[in-house]
Structure formats: C-alpha cells, structure tokens
Design a protein around this motif. Structure first.
Motif, PDB file in Angstrom:
ATOM      1  N   PHE A  54      40.623 -22.982 -17.781  1.00 55.12           N
ATOM      2  CA  PHE A  54      39.350 -22.637 -18.399  1.00 55.12           C
ATOM      3  C   PHE A  54      38.758 -23.967 -18.856  1.00 55.12           C
ATOM      4  CE2 PHE A  54      36.650 -21.462 -21.929  1.00 55.12           C
ATOM      5  CZ  PHE A  54      36.301 -20.127 -21.787  1.00 55.12           C
ATOM      6  N   PHE A  55      37.609 -24.368 -18.291  1.00 51.13           N
ATOM      7  CA  PHE A  55      37.073 -25.705 -18.511  1.00 51.13           C
ATOM      8  C   PHE A  55      35.829 -25.667 -19.387  1.00 51.13           C
ATOM      9  CE2 PHE A  55      34.021 -28.952 -16.742  1.00 51.13           C
ATOM     10  CZ  PHE A  55      34.520 -30.009 -17.487  1.00 51.13           C
ATOM     11  N   MET A  56      35.868 -26.429 -20.484  1.00 51.10           N
ATOM     12  CA  MET A  56      34.742 -26.521 -21.418  1.00 51.10           C
ATOM     13  C   MET A  56      34.071 -27.876 -21.282  1.00 51.10           C
ATOM     14  SD  MET A  56      34.161 -23.962 -23.541  1.00 51.10           S
ATOM     15  CE  MET A  56      33.491 -24.746 -24.990  1.00 51.10           C
ATOM     16  N   ALA A  57      32.888 -27.911 -20.684  1.00 55.42           N
ATOM     17  CA  ALA A  57      32.087 -29.127 -20.717  1.00 55.42           C
ATOM     18  C   ALA A  57      31.506 -29.278 -22.124  1.00 55.42           C
ATOM     19  CB  ALA A  57      30.978 -29.060 -19.681  1.00 55.42           C
ATOM     20  N   ASP A  58      30.858 -30.396 -22.393  1.00 54.79           N
ATOM     21  CA  ASP A  58      30.305 -30.581 -23.722  1.00 54.79           C
ATOM     22  C   ASP A  58      29.112 -31.522 -23.665  1.00 54.79           C
ATOM     23  OD1 ASP A  58      30.151 -30.139 -26.462  1.00 54.79           O
ATOM     24  OD2 ASP A  58      31.424 -31.847 -26.949  1.00 54.79           O
ATOM     25  N   HIS A  59      28.219 -31.361 -24.634  1.00 57.06           N
ATOM     26  CA  HIS A  59      27.082 -32.250 -24.817  1.00 57.06           C
ATOM     27  C   HIS A  59      27.008 -32.612 -26.291  1.00 57.06           C
ATOM     28  CE1 HIS A  59      25.574 -31.546 -20.765  1.00 57.06           C
ATOM     29  NE2 HIS A  59      25.777 -30.259 -20.950  1.00 57.06           N
ATOM     30  N   LEU A  60      26.655 -33.848 -26.580  1.00 59.83           N
ATOM     31  CA  LEU A  60      26.592 -34.327 -27.960  1.00 59.83           C
ATOM     32  C   LEU A  60      25.161 -34.349 -28.491  1.00 59.83           C
ATOM     33  CD1 LEU A  60      29.244 -37.162 -27.669  1.00 59.83           C
ATOM     34  CD2 LEU A  60      29.527 -34.861 -28.630  1.00 59.83           C
ATOM     35  N   GLU A  80      31.798 -26.016 -30.369  1.00 63.16           N
ATOM     36  CA  GLU A  80      32.492 -27.284 -30.176  1.00 63.16           C
ATOM     37  C   GLU A  80      33.793 -26.989 -29.428  1.00 63.16           C
ATOM     38  OE1 GLU A  80      35.197 -30.254 -30.461  1.00 63.16           O
ATOM     39  OE2 GLU A  80      35.530 -28.514 -31.753  1.00 63.16           O
ATOM     40  N   PRO A  81      34.092 -27.734 -28.350  1.00 68.46           N
ATOM     41  CA  PRO A  81      35.183 -27.356 -27.451  1.00 68.46           C
ATOM     42  C   PRO A  81      36.557 -27.219 -28.096  1.00 68.46           C
ATOM     43  CG  PRO A  81      33.795 -28.978 -26.392  1.00 68.46           C
ATOM     44  CD  PRO A  81      33.329 -28.872 -27.809  1.00 68.46           C
ATOM     45  N   LYS A  94      48.963 -18.496 -20.663  1.00 73.68           N
ATOM     46  CA  LYS A  94      49.277 -19.340 -19.521  1.00 73.68           C
ATOM     47  C   LYS A  94      48.125 -20.231 -19.038  1.00 73.68           C
ATOM     48  CE  LYS A  94      53.520 -17.790 -18.775  1.00 73.68           C
ATOM     49  NZ  LYS A  94      53.836 -16.953 -17.592  1.00 73.68           N
ATOM     50  N   ILE A  95      46.910 -19.757 -19.102  1.00 78.79           N
ATOM     51  CA  ILE A  95      45.804 -20.487 -18.497  1.00 78.79           C
ATOM     52  C   ILE A  95      45.598 -21.838 -19.173  1.00 78.79           C
ATOM     53  CG2 ILE A  95      43.998 -19.444 -19.953  1.00 78.79           C
ATOM     54  CD1 ILE A  95      42.256 -19.342 -17.358  1.00 78.79           C
ATOM     55  N   GLY A  96      45.321 -22.877 -18.376  1.00 82.95           N
ATOM     56  CA  GLY A  96      45.044 -24.197 -18.908  1.00 82.95           C
ATOM     57  C   GLY A  96      43.749 -24.224 -19.697  1.00 82.95           C
ATOM     58  N   LEU A  97      43.664 -25.151 -20.647  1.00 84.14           N
ATOM     59  CA  LEU A  97      42.508 -25.263 -21.544  1.00 84.14           C
ATOM     60  C   LEU A  97      42.015 -26.705 -21.504  1.00 84.14           C
ATOM     61  CD1 LEU A  97      44.111 -23.254 -24.479  1.00 84.14           C
ATOM     62  CD2 LEU A  97      42.414 -22.387 -22.861  1.00 84.14           C
ATOM     63  N   VAL A  98      40.889 -26.926 -20.812  1.00 80.17           N
ATOM     64  CA  VAL A  98      40.385 -28.277 -20.572  1.00 80.17           C
ATOM     65  C   VAL A  98      39.095 -28.491 -21.348  1.00 80.17           C
ATOM     66  CG1 VAL A  98      39.635 -29.934 -18.824  1.00 80.17           C
ATOM     67  CG2 VAL A  98      41.415 -28.270 -18.261  1.00 80.17           C
ATOM     68  N   ALA A  99      39.012 -29.603 -22.075  1.00 80.64           N
ATOM     69  CA  ALA A  99      37.818 -29.914 -22.862  1.00 80.64           C
ATOM     70  C   ALA A  99      37.279 -31.286 -22.490  1.00 80.64           C
ATOM     71  CB  ALA A  99      38.138 -29.880 -24.356  1.00 80.64           C
ATOM     72  N   THR A 100      35.969 -31.395 -22.508  1.00 81.65           N
ATOM     73  CA  THR A 100      35.302 -32.686 -22.366  1.00 81.65           C
ATOM     74  C   THR A 100      35.345 -33.415 -23.701  1.00 81.65           C
ATOM     75  OG1 THR A 100      33.804 -31.982 -20.614  1.00 81.65           O
ATOM     76  CG2 THR A 100      33.061 -33.775 -22.012  1.00 81.65           C
ATOM     77  N   ALA A 101      35.656 -34.696 -23.655  1.00 79.67           N
ATOM     78  CA  ALA A 101      35.572 -35.545 -24.844  1.00 79.67           C
ATOM     79  C   ALA A 101      35.065 -36.906 -24.412  1.00 79.67           C
ATOM     80  CB  ALA A 101      36.929 -35.662 -25.538  1.00 79.67           C
ATOM     81  N   SER A 102      34.064 -37.412 -25.110  1.00 80.02           N
ATOM     82  CA  SER A 102      33.368 -38.622 -24.714  1.00 80.02           C
ATOM     83  C   SER A 102      34.095 -39.886 -25.155  1.00 80.02           C
ATOM     84  CB  SER A 102      31.958 -38.621 -25.310  1.00 80.02           C
ATOM     85  OG  SER A 102      31.304 -39.846 -25.082  1.00 80.02           O
ATOM     86  N   THR A 103      34.129 -40.863 -24.263  1.00 76.38           N
ATOM     87  CA  THR A 103      34.659 -42.177 -24.612  1.00 76.38           C
ATOM     88  C   THR A 103      33.570 -43.092 -25.160  1.00 76.38           C
ATOM     89  OG1 THR A 103      34.273 -43.018 -22.368  1.00 76.38           O
ATOM     90  CG2 THR A 103      36.423 -42.019 -22.820  1.00 76.38           C
ATOM     91  N   THR A 104      32.335 -42.622 -25.197  1.00 79.59           N
ATOM     92  CA  THR A 104      31.219 -43.445 -25.628  1.00 79.59           C
ATOM     93  C   THR A 104      30.958 -43.318 -27.125  1.00 79.59           C
ATOM     94  OG1 THR A 104      30.220 -43.143 -23.441  1.00 79.59           O
ATOM     95  CG2 THR A 104      28.795 -44.021 -25.154  1.00 79.59           C
ATOM     96  N   PHE A 105      31.105 -42.111 -27.669  1.00 79.84           N
ATOM     97  CA  PHE A 105      30.733 -41.889 -29.065  1.00 79.84           C
ATOM     98  C   PHE A 105      31.874 -41.318 -29.903  1.00 79.84           C
ATOM     99  CE2 PHE A 105      26.624 -41.481 -26.766  1.00 79.84           C
ATOM    100  CZ  PHE A 105      26.065 -42.651 -27.252  1.00 79.84           C
ATOM    101  N   ASP A 106      33.096 -41.596 -29.519  1.00 83.23           N
ATOM    102  CA  ASP A 106      34.229 -41.181 -30.330  1.00 83.23           C
ATOM    103  C   ASP A 106      35.218 -42.330 -30.364  1.00 83.23           C
ATOM    104  OD1 ASP A 106      35.840 -39.501 -31.915  1.00 83.23           O
ATOM    105  OD2 ASP A 106      35.250 -37.754 -30.722  1.00 83.23           O
TER     106      ASP A 106
END
Length: 443
Positions: A54-60, A80-81, A94-106
């Motif tokens: 289950f993939f969670m994209a994100d926007h800041l 928030e993811p 069981k299902i995988g849990l994928v989150a977007t996390a930024s390398t620019t603002f964290d």
C-alpha cells in the motif's frame, strides 16, 4: 524469461486516484482520500488480494495552482503518511506499507527514526520512497525563498541515504539483551556511533531505536531523469517507474540493470514497477466507455492547473486550442515535464487536449477486460518491461474492487501472481534479501 518469475503489485493510494475526476464518478466515495474508515477498508481488500504494498505518496504543500483549479482537487486535504500508515499497521497483518519522505526538507535522523518505528510497529512491512521535492511552494513552507537546484537536490539525497542507512545500523541485531537478572538492557559493544560529517549533513548518532525488523525498510524510488536513474542504480530496491509504453519500459529496465551491473549490484536485487492506470470492463468497449466518462469529468480549470504544475510554467494565457509554446528549462521534475512535452509532440495535442490528459492520467493505462489486461501485464513481465506494476485505480471503491475481484484472479489462474503470502515482511513479498549490518557481524 525465468518461468518462475511472478508479478509484484503495489497500490498507489495517495491520492486514492491520480485522476482529478475520480471523486465525481458515479458511485465513488467523494471523500475517499481523507476518510480513515474507507482507507482502512481499501487496505484490507488489497491485503486479501495479496498485494505487495500500500503506497502513500506525499506533498509538502497544497498543489501550486490557482484557486479556481485548487477548489476542484480532492487531494487538498490528505493524511500525513506516517500517521496513517501507523494506524493501518494495526489494522492489517501482511501488506507492505510504503511512505514518501523528502530528502529536501527533512533531516536524516527524523526519517531514520520514523521508518525504523514503522518497521517495528508493522512487524517488518515498511518501505521508504525517497523523493527530492520539486514543488516550489513546498520551499516556501520551510523558510526558503526558492527551490533547491535539481541536481543539487539529488546530491543531497545521495548523502541523505548514506546517513539514514548508517543510522539504521546503529545497533547490531543481537545488541538488546533484556537481561533481567544482571540488569542489562543492551551490550554497548554492539552499538555504533555514526559520526557522519559530509557536504550537507553532520550527524553523530546513534539512532535511539533498535535496528529495523527488515534490517532496513525497503528503499523505493521514483523518477527517470539522469540524476534519478543514477541514484536509483546506486540505492533503490524498488523503482516506481513512469514509462508509458512497453518499448519505453524495456529500454528503462535494461538501462537500470546495465547501470547496476556496472556498479557491481545484482540486478535481481531490484524490482521495477511502473505506474499503471487500470480500468476494467465486461468488454473492451465497456472499459473504454468508463474511461471516456471519467475523463469527461475533468474540468478545464482543474486540467490546466495540473498541466501548469507538470510543466512548471503557466500556459493558461495561451490559446487553449493552439499548441504548447516553447517551454523554458525549469527546476521542476525533469522526467515529468519531458513526458508532457514528448506527448504533445508525438500526438500534436493542443493545450486543451493536454490539460484534459494532465487532469486525467496521461501515462501507462490498461483499459479492457480482465483477460486483455492480464495479457498486457503478462507481456510486460515476459518481455522484461517490468517486474510488476504500481496500480492506480480510476475511482474508489469500484475501480479497486474491479481489480481485486476480476484481474487478480485471472493473474492467479495464469500462475503469475501469488494466491497467498509466503512470508510476513515486505522484503519477503518482494523477494529481497535482508541487508547485512555495515558495522557488525552477526554472532
């Protein structure tokens, strides 16, 4: 092709549909993107269908578009993811849990700690989608006047990855003793202080959490620019690709594998899953009619706002029924911008036509019956265009139900998708090895 190869399926669930008309489709849940009960039910249905993740994209930031376009977006409010996936970790098994996390603002320490926590809370199901944030409005939310240069973002991301993975290895797997009799929690000899000092970061460490269940959460990346491909070849274990044709998919697949081999990485340690928009019908004509009706729900204000965002250039003042003007080089996602420019040239599309595609979905789409969709997915697997797909649903819940109730059983009948999970972690699902600790050998 190896006859034992199996498709891997992720579900792109933030937003619940990439299509700006999805929330208006007959029978759709208008608030599906911001309704926990619905999102929990979607996760359980995907788990029952044995999806990998289950993939969670994100926007800041809210999408950088005018109010007339923004008011039509069903993604203005989103969870928030990490908060959402932590809640879903308790609702699923069981299902995988994928989150977007930024390398620019964290900061690396924040990201390392959050993903390690999610991996422990979920029993080893976390994945980190590494992104370099391109939205200029996000920069304004973090005290910057403008966005960081594209290539500089990727240079920072490479060092960010090194710090995060180093922090995940702060403790040996056997460091924690929990010796009640002796009163010893852990063996200090099995703790590593990172002491990283680089161009972008100075991080002492160690991370104040035990090594993740998977060793490291699965490393996921998207992006197809030169800098993005270089980073993916160096670091990624899953790539969420964006190639819109099998020819393009095969070229991307071969290119990434060639780059990995040159770096001494085994190409089998990576899974490439292009985004795929799936519309299912009783007949091909029925599926095409569903897609046409869905596309008709895209308002021009919404479409032109999406197009401007993809181009990082405002074309709303030009003739809607004329061609795109020359677009100057900008600091946006270069692969996304190039896809739109290539589409405009290849199909001689007007700005109005491009706006409708930008507001719907202009990438890879499988529109047909369960059999024709399975045919296409199997061809991508057989001809090494991908290892599976990150599925985008046209509307919720109906589009998701069509996929899990009709397409998945057809893939299972053909023997190219699992009927049950054979492990408990996301690495198990993807067939990825657990990484060794860089600082400690297992006793």
């Amino acid at each position: 092709m190896d006859s034992s190869r199996q498709l891997h399926l992720g579900a792109f669930m933030r937003p619940v549909s990439i299509h700006t008309g999805a929330w208006r489709y007959p029978g759709a849940y208008p608030d599906a993107n911001f309704n926990f009960r619905h999102l929990r039910d979607f996760a359980l249905r995907l788990e029952a269908a044995k999806f990998d993740a289950f993939f969670m994209a994100d926007h800041l930031a809210v999408l950088n578009m005018p109010p007339d376009a923004l008011k039509r977006s069903h993604t203005v409010t989103s969870f928030e993811p990490f908060t959402l996936l932590s809640a879903l970790a308790g609702a699923t098994e069981k299902i995988g849990l994928v989150a977007t996390a930024s390398t620019t603002f964290d900061e690396p320490f924040h990201i390392a700690r959050r993903f390690a926590s999610l991996d422990h809370l979920s029993g080893g199901r976390a994945g980190w989608n590494i992104v370099t944030t391109a939205n200029p409005d996000a920069a304004l939310n973090f005290g910057y006047e403008s966005q960081m240069d594209h290539d500089a973002r990727y240079e920072r991301a490479r060092e960010f990855y090194d710090v995060v993975t180093g922090l995940w290895d702060s403790f040996a797997d056997d460091a924690f003793l929990w010796d009640v009799e002796q009163g010893i929690v852990f063996d200090p000899r099995r703790m590593h202080v990172l002491n990283h000092k680089g161009e972008s970061f100075s991080v002492r460490g160690p991370l104040n959490i035990a090594r993740p269940v998977q060793g490291w959460p699965v490393i996921v990346q998207a992006g197809a620019s030169e800098a993005g491909r270089r980073l993916a070849a160096q670091t990624a274990e899953v790539i969420f690709g964006a190639e819109a044709s099998l020819t393009g998919g095969k070229a991307f697949y071969a290119d990434i594998h060639h780059r990995m081999a040159a770096l001494g990485r085994d190409p089998r340690s990576l899974k490439i899953l292009p985004a795929a928009f799936v519309v299912v019908g009783d007949t091909v004509a029925d599926a095409q009619a569903k897609r046409a009706h869905l596309d008709s729900l895209v308002h021009y204000d919404s479409g032109i706002g999406s197009l401007n965002g993809m181009l990082d250039y405002d074309v709303s003042g030009y003739d809607p029924d004329g061609p795109l003007p020359d677009i100057p080089a900008t600091n946006t996602s270069k692969s996304q911008q190039q896809r739109i420019l290539d589409l405009a040239r290849a199909e001689h599309l007007t700005i109005r036509q491009l706006a409708q595609k930008a507001g719907s979905y202009a990438g890879l789409a499988f529109v047909g019956t369960p059999q024709t969709i399975a045919d296409e997915m199997e061809q991508w697997l057989t001809e090494e265009g991908s290892d599976g797909f990150n599925v985008m649903f046209p509307y919720l819940p109906g589009g998701l139900e069509d996929m899990v109730e009709q397409v998945v059983p057809e893939l299972q009948r053909r023997g190219i998708f699992r009927r049950d999970y054979t492990g408990t972690t996301l690495r198990d699902h993807l067939g990825l090895a657990r990484p060794e600790n860089a600082f400690f050998q297992q006793k």
